[in-house]
Design an enzyme around this catalytic site. Structure first.
Site, PDB file in Angstrom:
ATOM      1  N   ARG A  77      33.955 -21.646   8.259  1.00  0.00           N
ATOM      2  CA  ARG A  77      32.622 -20.890   8.957  1.00  0.00           C
ATOM      3  C   ARG A  77      31.651 -22.207   9.444  1.00  0.00           C
ATOM      4  NH1 ARG A  77      27.496 -17.740   5.993  1.00  0.00           N
ATOM      5  NH2 ARG A  77      26.613 -16.861   8.024  1.00  0.00           N
ATOM      6  N   HIS A  78      30.950 -21.668  10.486  1.00  0.00           N
ATOM      7  CA  HIS A  78      30.029 -22.864  11.133  1.00  0.00           C
ATOM      8  C   HIS A  78      28.984 -23.043  10.250  1.00  0.00           C
ATOM      9  CE1 HIS A  78      27.185 -19.361  11.355  1.00  0.00           C
ATOM     10  NE2 HIS A  78      27.943 -18.655  11.601  1.00  0.00           N
ATOM     11  N   GLY A  79      28.261 -24.005  10.349  1.00  0.00           N
ATOM     12  CA  GLY A  79      27.032 -24.639   9.461  1.00  0.00           C
ATOM     13  C   GLY A  79      26.129 -23.650   9.668  1.00  0.00           C
ATOM     14  N   ALA A 394      28.832 -22.932   6.371  1.00  0.00           N
ATOM     15  CA  ALA A 394      30.008 -23.883   6.280  1.00  0.00           C
ATOM     16  C   ALA A 394      30.855 -23.589   5.255  1.00  0.00           C
ATOM     17  CB  ALA A 394      29.090 -25.216   6.093  1.00  0.00           C
TER      18      ALA A 394
END
Length: 485
Positions: A77-79, A394
């Protein structure tokens, strides 16, 4: 200004207030500023900061005696990001009104509670709060500096743990990277490769372009039933999350929060969600600082708010949705394909969003409770396996393939969630035989994912909202890291 937005029908509210009036106090005494542990920050649902839940650097659970890691596949997952466009439009005005009203309650009307009131330190923090003017619609949902750093340092730890796979230098054939068509996932990919290879070498790394449609990393955007189920749950008063807001537990929690802030009426769920959202965002952006709006909630109240979000996610992205275990078909099949060969690439890393990680966990059969989450069983589900806080900013799911000296089953796999082994019933303390992995997930490797992921009902369709998103995405100008202060 007093904010009077009704939470309950008038008759029910009257009954609740009669009951609550018999109590001598509103809630437990708590001072967020003086709390050095702040264990509740680990229960901020999908807005939890990664650094507060990750394992220590000294953890050695990735080391398997008589085995060496040979391949790695991960879904990331994105931060930490900035708020969405809708939140940026709504939160500044709503939170300013709440801030002014709370100050008036405490220092003007003197309607502060006898017990459980906010401490002076928390009040002063809240008095000094202001919306950061740098956070504008132009930067909706972009990766923050904190988000960049948490992804970068996860990459550094990954390199240290799996040096046998990654090695000292970048060799293009050894790696496969891909991200969705969003700034926050592209920036997270760049942060990750910077952690792996350093600033200069990272410039050479080119990801595989995002596909359209992207059924690998965003299958839910192409499944009408998924969208319909989510919308139905939002509207249906008998959906578990909506029923939970009508339970005595949630009603009393709303009353306690309202009383703690000096109100003599119930705040609305929208107002409480706004304060909790700001609390979680600010705490994720600046871990070492104190978010003023976090002082509005005690630790027990945070658990209740987390459960409300858990119910929403459980019935849209996990076991409460009957088709959840097949929606990540393409991703599971991709993992099996890459781990099932000795050929390059040796490391595959994808960057996506929280919904995909939750759907992938459901496909694995991980984090499943024997009893479903419901509006009426909060008290018995405190130690539940499923929680949306397991997918923080994240978040990462990593499958590592090991070559071992054991003659009968020499190939093993460990699935990690946020750097901790996932305990699956058919694996030995997290260590799975490759033959068992293939058998457990055979339906993904041998089935037709284009049909399976959306159960043959319009798999080729694309939601209108996604089309609008793509058109809007072309106007984004913030494709680099954003320092919000």
């Amino acid at each position: 200004m007093i904010l009077r937005v009704a939470l309950l029908p008038t008759v029910l509210l009257g009954l609740v207030n009669v009951s609550i009036a018999q109590r001598s106090d509103c809630c437990e005494s708590y001072c967020y500023n003086d709390d050095h542990d702040r264990t509740q920050v680990q229960h901020f649902a999908t807005k939890t900061a990664y650094e507060v839940i990750r394992i220590p650097d000294t953890d050695k659970q990735h080391i398997v005696p008589n085995c060496r890691p040979v391949k790695l596949w991960s879904l990331n997952r994105h931060g930490t990001r900035l708020p969405s466009k809708g939140d940026i439009q709504k939160l500044p005005r709503l939170l300013k009104m709440l801030q002014d009203a709370i100050m008036e309650n405490y220092f003007g009307r003197r309607t502060l509670p006898d017990n459980g009131r906010m401490c002076e330190e928390d009040l002063e923090l809240l008095r000094g709060w202001n919306w950061n003017p740098n956070i504008t619609e132009q930067y909706e949902s972009v990766l923050t500096t904190a988000g960049w750093e948490e992804v970068k340092y996860f990459a550094l730890r990954t390199k240290n743990r799996y040096w046998d796979i990654i090695g000292p230098t970048y060799e293009p054939k050894k790696y496969l990277f891909r991200h969705t068509n969003a700034q926050r996932t592209e920036a997270s990919f760049k942060a990750f490769v910077e952690g792996l290879f350093g600033t200069e070498e990272a410039k050479r790394v080119k990801p595989v372009p995002a596909s359209d449609p992207d059924r690998l990393l965003k299958p839910y955007d192409y499944c009408p039933d998924y969208a319909n189920n989510k919308a139905r749950d939002e509207r249906d008063e008998n959906a578990e999350a909506n029923k939970f807001t009508r339970t005595p537990l949630f009603i009393s929690t709303v009353w306690d929060i309202s009383q703690r802030l000096g109100f003599r009426h119930n705040l609305s769920v929208e107002q409480i969600d706004a304060m909790w959202s700001m609390c979680r965002f600010e705490q994720a952006w600046h871990l070492s600082m104190t978010s003023p709006f976090c002082s509005a909630f005690t630790k027990d109240q945070v658990r209740v708010l987390e459960y409300k979000e858990d119910l929403q996610y459980y019935y849209s992205n996990s076991y409460g949705y009957q088709h959840s275990q097949n929606l990540a078909c393409h991703a599971v099949a991709d993992m099996l394909k890459h781990l099932g060969t000795t050929e390059e690439p040796l490391m595959v890393s994808y960057f996506t969003h929280d919904s995909e990680l939750q759907l992938f966990l459901a496909a694995l059969g991980a984090k499943r409770d024997h009893v479903p989450l419901r509006a009426d069983n909060f008290a018995t589900m405190r130690n539940r396996q499923y929680t949306s806080s397991n997918i923080p900013f994240a978040a990462n799911i990593v499958a590592v393939k090991y070559q071992c000296t054991e003659p009968q089953e020499p190939v093993k796999v460990i699935f990690f969630l946020n750097e901790r082994p996932i305990m699956l019933d058919w694996c030995r303390v997290g260590l799975c035989n490759w033959s068992d992995v293939k058998r457990q997930y055979q339906r993904f490797s041998e089935g037709n994912c284009d049909q399976m992921f959306c159960f043959g009902s319009g798999a080729s369709e694309m939601r209108l909202s996604f089309t609008i998103f793509l058109l809007g995405a072309t106007t984004l100008v913030a494709w680099t890291r954003l320092s919000i202060f």
